[in-house]
Write a protein that holds these residues in place. Structure first.
Motif, short mmCIF file in Angstrom:
data_model
loop_
_atom_site.label_atom_id
_atom_site.label_comp_id
_atom_site.label_asym_id
_atom_site.label_seq_id
_atom_site.Cartn_x
_atom_site.Cartn_y
_atom_site.Cartn_z
N LEU A 191 0.85 -1.19 0.00
CA LEU A 191 0.00 0.00 0.00
C LEU A 191 0.89 1.24 0.00
O LEU A 191 1.97 1.25 0.58
N SER A 192 0.39 2.28 -0.66
CA SER A 192 1.15 3.51 -0.80
C SER A 192 0.75 4.50 0.29
O SER A 192 -0.43 4.60 0.62
N VAL A 193 1.72 5.21 0.85
CA VAL A 193 1.40 6.40 1.66
C VAL A 193 2.01 7.61 0.95
O VAL A 193 3.19 7.61 0.62
N ASP A 194 1.18 8.60 0.66
CA ASP A 194 1.58 9.74 -0.16
C ASP A 194 1.20 11.06 0.51
O ASP A 194 0.17 11.13 1.19
N ILE A 218 10.36 0.70 3.23
CA ILE A 218 9.24 -0.23 3.41
C ILE A 218 8.91 -0.43 4.89
O ILE A 218 9.78 -0.77 5.69
N THR A 219 7.66 -0.19 5.23
CA THR A 219 7.16 -0.44 6.58
C THR A 219 6.37 -1.74 6.53
O THR A 219 5.56 -1.93 5.62
N ILE A 220 6.63 -2.64 7.46
CA ILE A 220 5.94 -3.93 7.43
C ILE A 220 4.68 -3.86 8.30
O ILE A 220 4.73 -3.41 9.45
N GLY A 221 3.57 -4.33 7.73
CA GLY A 221 2.35 -4.51 8.52
C GLY A 221 1.26 -3.50 8.21
O GLY A 221 1.47 -2.29 8.34
N ALA A 272 3.45 4.78 9.14
CA ALA A 272 4.20 4.94 7.89
C ALA A 272 3.87 6.27 7.23
O ALA A 272 4.75 6.98 6.71
N PHE A 273 2.60 6.65 7.27
CA PHE A 273 2.14 7.91 6.67
C PHE A 273 2.77 9.11 7.40
O PHE A 273 3.37 10.00 6.78
N MET A 274 2.70 9.07 8.73
CA MET A 274 3.25 10.19 9.50
C MET A 274 4.77 10.26 9.35
O MET A 274 5.34 11.34 9.25
N GLY A 275 5.40 9.09 9.31
CA GLY A 275 6.86 9.04 9.13
C GLY A 275 7.27 9.66 7.82
O GLY A 275 8.24 10.42 7.74
N ASN A 311 11.54 8.73 5.06
CA ASN A 311 11.79 7.93 3.85
C ASN A 311 12.90 8.47 2.96
O ASN A 311 12.98 9.66 2.71
N THR A 312 13.75 7.55 2.50
CA THR A 312 14.64 7.83 1.36
C THR A 312 14.05 7.01 0.23
O THR A 312 13.97 5.79 0.34
N GLY A 313 13.59 7.66 -0.82
CA GLY A 313 12.85 6.94 -1.87
C GLY A 313 11.39 6.81 -1.46
O GLY A 313 10.92 7.45 -0.52
N LYS A 314 10.69 5.94 -2.17
CA LYS A 314 9.24 5.83 -2.01
C LYS A 314 8.85 5.13 -0.70
O LYS A 314 9.36 4.04 -0.42
#
Ligand SMILES: NC(=O)c1ccc[n+]([C@@H]2O[C@H](COP(=O)([O-])OP(=O)(O)OC[C@H]3O[C@@H](n4cnc5c(N)ncnc54)[C@H](OP(=O)(O)O)[C@@H]3O)[C@@H](O)[C@H]2O)c1
Ligand SMILES: *[C@@H]1O[C@H](CO)[C@@H](O)[C@H](O)[C@H]1NC(C)=O
Ligand SMILES: CC(=O)N[C@H]1CO[C@H](CO)[C@@H](O)[C@@H]1O
Length: 329
Positions: A44-47, A302-305, A312-315, A321-324
């Motif tokens: 899943l994407s977080v944007d 990549i965040t697992i789970g 992951a979104f807040m991070g 993140n480095t990259g997507k």
């Protein structure tokens, strides 16, 4: 019957999002009917867009908007056999039942050694955004100097690499020293850490003493005000994002851009990737070709789970993140 997990917006964000703004609920899905499929989320994407979008387009209690790479686990549609992978815009859900018409298959000849998660990154919406911003909006030409901010992110890292492929001089900025080293490895000509630079104005001037022909804008706000006076005559500004303004509760105000725009005869244009939907397929093939030729590299954070989607979104919003940034279920 399948029970799906879904993350909803419990309450509208005020300032930076908090864990308590999200709610994880279960929902029982209907049996798929003829023409439909049952999906299981894989990545899943977080944007960043989810932050401003939630404010204007979502009600409290709605499932968070978003894209995912999903696997078809039950199928009543010959176009999408069991086991195939698709990109779906069904939001932050672990499972979903939908019609074939709502799905995009991943490129049919997707190479085995390229992770499918890239369909949410360099070979997906962020990669397309980078390509269109440079070609359609900036109309970038060989030999020009480009500035991109949030440069180590999903869009920014692709922007810089495509500009290098096109023979440009690329200046990038990012928020940590390790991101700076990463961008140098990718071939950016000049990179600096905007958080530790004593003067943003001076760092930009040192990186390109003759100024910038193109500015790929991801950040907005104060950063943008410092760049404007350093644009060259007939410069082009592709306004892709303004992440520094997304969690403001009171709108930021000037300095205003008008005098620079007039006397330097600048062109500044906002854009959404979807404007060029008609050429997505051919553009994805171009991005994939650069990737398989080794001209385009891309890191993933990549965040697992599934349960860690809000984290992951807040991070991502605060630069982890480095990259997507993606979540692997
Ligand atoms: N127009 C379109 O169609 C379209 C499509 C996709 C994305 N976008 C926009 O493009 C931009 C980048 O998106 P992305 O998906 O590639 O995200 P991303 O760059 O992978 O992640 C966001 C990055 O923004 C940086 N950032 C956060 N707060 C900042 C601040 N106050 N000032 C400067 N940098 C900050 C962080 O890196 P640092 O460590 O460097 O701070 C963070 O890693 C966003 O503005 C997004 O809304 C637009
Ligand atoms: C299967 O999905 C396609 C979209 O690719 C759609 O056009 C078609 O109507 C679906 N098939 C059936 C039998 O509904
Ligand atoms: C008002 C507010 O919360 N601002 C924060 C928004 O998020 C960025 C990081 O993405 C912070 O730098 C701001 O302080």
């Amino acid at each position: 019957m399948v029970v799906s997990k879904a993350w909803t917006l419990r309450q509208h964000f005020q300032g930076f999002p908090k864990a308590s703004d999200f709610h994880l609920r279960e929902e029982t899905l209907p049996q798929p009917k003829n023409g439909q499929v049952l999906l299981e989320a894989v990545f899943l994407s977080v944007d960043p867009y989810m932050r401003p979008y939630s404010q204007t387009m979502m009600k409290e209690g709605d499932v968070m908007i978003g894209s995912q790479v999903a696997k078809v686990i039950q199928s009543y549609n010959l176009s999408f056999p069991v086991g195939c992978h698709v990109v779906s815009d069904c939001g932050w859900r672990s499972h979903w039942v939908c019609d074939g018409a709502e799905l995009t298959p991943v490129l049919p000849d997707w190479p085995q050694d390229i992770p499918l998660s890239l369909a949410l990154g360099a070979i997906g919406m962020p990669g397309l955004t980078a390509l269109y911003g440079l070609e359609e909006v900036c109309e970038i030409k060989k030999g020009e100097t480009l500035l991109v901010n949030a440069a180590a992110g999903a869009v920014g890292s692709v922007v810089g690499q495509i500009a290098k492929i096109k023979g440009c001089r690329v200046v990038g900025c990012a928020g940590t020293d390790s991101k700076v080293s990463y961008l140098k490895e990718l071939g950016f000509d000049q990179v600096f850490n905007y958080k530790t630079a004593t003067s943003l104005e001076e760092s930009l001037r040192e990186a390109a003493p003759h100024g910038y022909d193109c500015y790929f804008e991801n950040v907005g706000g104060k950063f943008s005000s410092v760049v404007m006076p350093q644009m060259r005559e007939y410069g082009r500004i592709a306004v892709c994002g303004s992440i520094s303004m997304y969690n403001d509760t009171t709108p930021q105000t000037g300095p205003y851009v008008h005098t620079h725009m007039i006397f330097k005869q600048l062109r500044m244009e906002g854009f959404l990737c979807a404007r060029w939907k008609h050429k997505h397929q051919q553009s994805l093939r171009r991005l994939m070709a650069w990737m398989t030729e080794g001209k385009l590299r891309c890191n993933e954070h990549i965040t697992i789970g599934f349960n860690n989607m809000p984290a992951a979104f807040m991070g991502m919003l605060q630069g982890d993140n480095t990259g997507k940034a993606v979540v692997k279920v």
